[in-house]
Design an enzyme around this catalytic site. Structure first.
Site, PDB file in Angstrom:
ATOM      1  N   GLU A 271      -5.910   3.165   3.688  1.00 47.57           N
ATOM      2  CA  GLU A 271      -6.395   3.696   4.959  1.00 47.57           C
ATOM      3  C   GLU A 271      -7.899   3.954   4.950  1.00 47.57           C
ATOM      4  OE1 GLU A 271      -4.863   3.641   7.604  1.00 47.57           O
ATOM      5  OE2 GLU A 271      -2.742   3.580   7.076  1.00 47.57           O
TER       6      GLU A 271
ATOM      7  N   ASP B 208       0.850  -1.182   0.000  1.00 50.81           N
ATOM      8  CA  ASP B 208       0.000   0.000   0.000  1.00 50.81           C
ATOM      9  C   ASP B 208       0.889   1.237   0.000  1.00 50.81           C
ATOM     10  OD1 ASP B 208       0.893  -0.662   2.544  1.00 50.81           O
ATOM     11  OD2 ASP B 208      -1.103  -0.983   3.345  1.00 50.81           O
TER      12      ASP B 208
END
Length: 446
Positions: free
Chosen positions: A174, A104
Site C-alpha cells: 500500500e 501482498d
C-alpha cells in the site's frame, strides 16, 4: 548405493517425462478443480482469520508468520525477514523454468463497515505510532488465500510439471515500499531468479468467476508532488499592495489541467490531480504562501517526463508573469522514488490468457481497460533482470449483487472502501484454477 542412484534417476526421469508429455487438457482441468475444491473449506477458514486480523504496512508480523507456516506445511523451503516482513518460499521440482507468484499482505487504516460476522475490529498503531482502525479493504486477504491455494495445487500436481516455484509474500504494498525492499535485500540474487512473474489483484468491478487482462501497462505509474507558491502578503482590503499567492495557486491549478488536454497525446492516458491546498489564517489577510499536494498518474516513462517538466514549468511561469521576484519562485518537489506502471509483458499475458480460457472458458477471461490505480508489482519488472511480468484482475463481486447494483443505479463498493469485501468462494476457485493451469502450461512449454 547403486540402487539409490537408480531410484533417483527414475524419479527425475518421471518428472521430465511428465513435463514432455503433459496429461490430457480436460483431465488436467478436472484434477486442478478437484484440488481447489478439496482445500476450499480450510482456505476459507484462513481467509476469515486473515480478514479478522489485518495488519498495516510494515507491521505485518503475525501475517508473515502465518504465510511462512503455510508454505512450510506444503513443502516449500522458507526464508522469512526478507526486506522487512517479506517471506520467500522455494519449491524445486526438477529441471525447468523458474516461475514467481507474488501476494501482498498489508491492510489499510480504514474502519470496516461491511456488516460481515467476521468483520475486523482491530485497532493498531502504524509504523509512525499513529493509532487507527484496520481493515483489508483492498482484498489482500483474498490475495493471500488464493496464492496459497495455487501453490498447494501446484505441489499436489507436481507430477504434471517440472521446474521451480518462487513464492513471494510481500509487505507494504500500500505504501509502494515492499517490492523494492525485497529486491534490495537480495530477492533475485539469494534466491532463484525467475523467468516470469505473476500476480492477481481482486477487482471490485468484475463478477467473481471472471478474469480481466490487458496486454500492456494495466496499472498506472504514480508519484506525489509537493508545491509551495510564494507571494507578498498583506491586508485583504489592499490587494494592490500585495502579490496574492492564492490567486497564483488558482491560476496554477487551472493551467495544470491543460497539461493532459493540450500537451500530451490524447492516446496516452495521464492524470494530474491537486488533492490538497492550504493557505491563510483569516478572512482579511492575504497570506505569503500557499501549499499544495498533487498526485500524477501515467503509463509510460515518456509521459511521466512530460508531466514532470510541465509541473515544474507552469507554476514558475505564472509567478513570473505576476511579478514575483526570482528569489520567491514556487518550490516544486517531485519524489525521487515513485511507483512505476505495472507494464505487463504482452506476449506473456496473451499466452496466459490461452491457458486460463482452456479451464474457465473464453467468455470468462476477457480484455479490460487499464486502470489509473497504482501497484508496486511493476517494480519487479524494472530490475536489471528485466523479468517479464503479468498481473491479472481477479473478479470478486457477487454476480447477483453486481447485477442488482447496476439495475438500481446503486454504487458498488470499490477498493479502499469501508464496505468492500470479495465473494470468497468463486473468487478463490476461479483464481486457483486459472493460475494453476497457466503455470503448469508454462512449465511444460518448450
Amino acid at each position: 548405493m547403486k540402487r539409490y542412484l537408480t531410484i533417483t534417476f527414475l524419479f527425475l526421469f518421471s518428472i521430465q517425462l511428465a513435463a514432455q508429455n503433459p496429461i490430457n487438457s480436460d483431465e488436467l482441468n478436472k484434477r486442478i478443480y478437484k484440488v481447489a475444491e478439496n482445500q476450499l473449506s480450510a482456505k476459507k477458514d484462513l481467509y476469515i482469520d486473515l480478514h479478522q486480523n489485518p495488519e498495516l504496512s510494515l507491521m505485518e508480523f503475525k501475517t508473515a508468520e502465518k504465510m511462512a507456516h503455510q508454505l512450510k506445511q506444503i513443502g516449500f523451503e522458507v526464508t522469512s525477514g526478507v526486506g522487512g516482513n517479506g517471506v520467500v518460499g522455494v519449491f524445486k521440482n526438477g529441471d525447468g523454468k523458474v516461475l514467481m507468484l507474488r501476494t501482498d499482505m498489508d491492510a489499510l487504516p480504514i474502519q470496516e463497515n461491511t456488516g460481515l460476522p467476521f468483520a475486523s475490529t482491530v485497532i493498531m498503531k502504524n509504523a509512525e505510532g499513529v493509532e487507527s482502525p484496520v481493515m483489508h479493504a483492498c482484498g489482500h486477504d483474498a490475495h493471500m488465500t488464493t496464492w496459497l491455494g495455487i501453490l498447494t495445487t501446484l505441489v499436489e500436481l507436481k507430477d504434471t510439471w517440472s521446474g521451480t516455484i518462487l513464492a513471494i509474500a510481500q509487505p507494504a504494498e500500500e505504501g509502494s515500499l515492499g517490492s523494492m525492499a525485497m529486491i534490495q535485500d537480495g530477492l533475485f540474487s539469494k534466491f532463484p531468479s525467475p523467468d516470469y512473474a505473476f500476480a492477481y489483484h481482486v477487482s471490485a468491478d468484475l463478477p467473481a468467476g471472471d478474469i480481466g487482462y490487458f496486454p500492456g501497462p494495466i496499472f498506472a505509474g504514480v508519484n506525489s508532488v509537493d508545491m509551495t507558491i510564494y507571494g507578498i502578503g498583506g491586508h485583504g482590503a489592499l490587494p494592490h499592495t500585495t502579490i496574492d499567492p492564492v490567486v497564483l495557486a488558482a491560476r496554477t491549478i487551472l493551467a495544470l489541467q491543460t497539461v493532459v488536454s493540450r500537451e500530451i497525446n490524447p492516446f496516452d492516458p495521464a492524470v494530474i490531480t491537486v488533492g490538497s491546498i492550504h493557505a491563510g489564517t483569516k478572512h482579511n489577510i492575504i497570506p505569503d504562501e500557499v501549499k499544495m499536494q498533487l498526485t500524477v498518474r501515467f503509463f509510460t516513462d515518456e509521459v511521466y517526463a512530460k508531466i514532470c517538466e510541465a509541473v515544474n514549468r507552469i507554476p514558475k511561469g505564472i509567478a513570473l508573469s505576476a511579478g514575483v521576484p526570482e528569489d520567491k519562485l514556487p518550490k516544486v518537489t517531485i519524489k525521487e522514488e515513485f511507483t512505476p506502471p505495472v507494464a505487463n509483458n504482452p506476449e506473456l499475458v496473451l499466452n496466459s490468457v490461452k491457458s486460463m480460457q482452456q479451464i474457465l472458458g473464453k467468455e470468462k477471461v476477457y480484455q479490460v481497460n487499464p486502470a489509473t490505480v497504482g501497484e508496486d508489482f511493476g517494480k519487479y519488472g524494472r530490475t536489471p533482470e528485466k523479468i517479464p511480468i503479468a498481473l491479472f484482475w481477479l473478479g470478486s463481486v457477487n454476480p447477483q449483487f453486481l447485477k442488482d447494483c447496476k439495475e438500481n443505479g446503486t454504487p458498488v463498493p470499490g477498493l479502499h472502501n469501508s464496505a468492500f469485501f470479495p465473494d470468497f468462494e468463486p473468487t478463490f476457485t476461479t483464481g486457483v484454477a486459472a493460475m494453476s493451469r497457466n503455470m503448469i502450461d508454462l512449465f511444460n512449454k518448450q
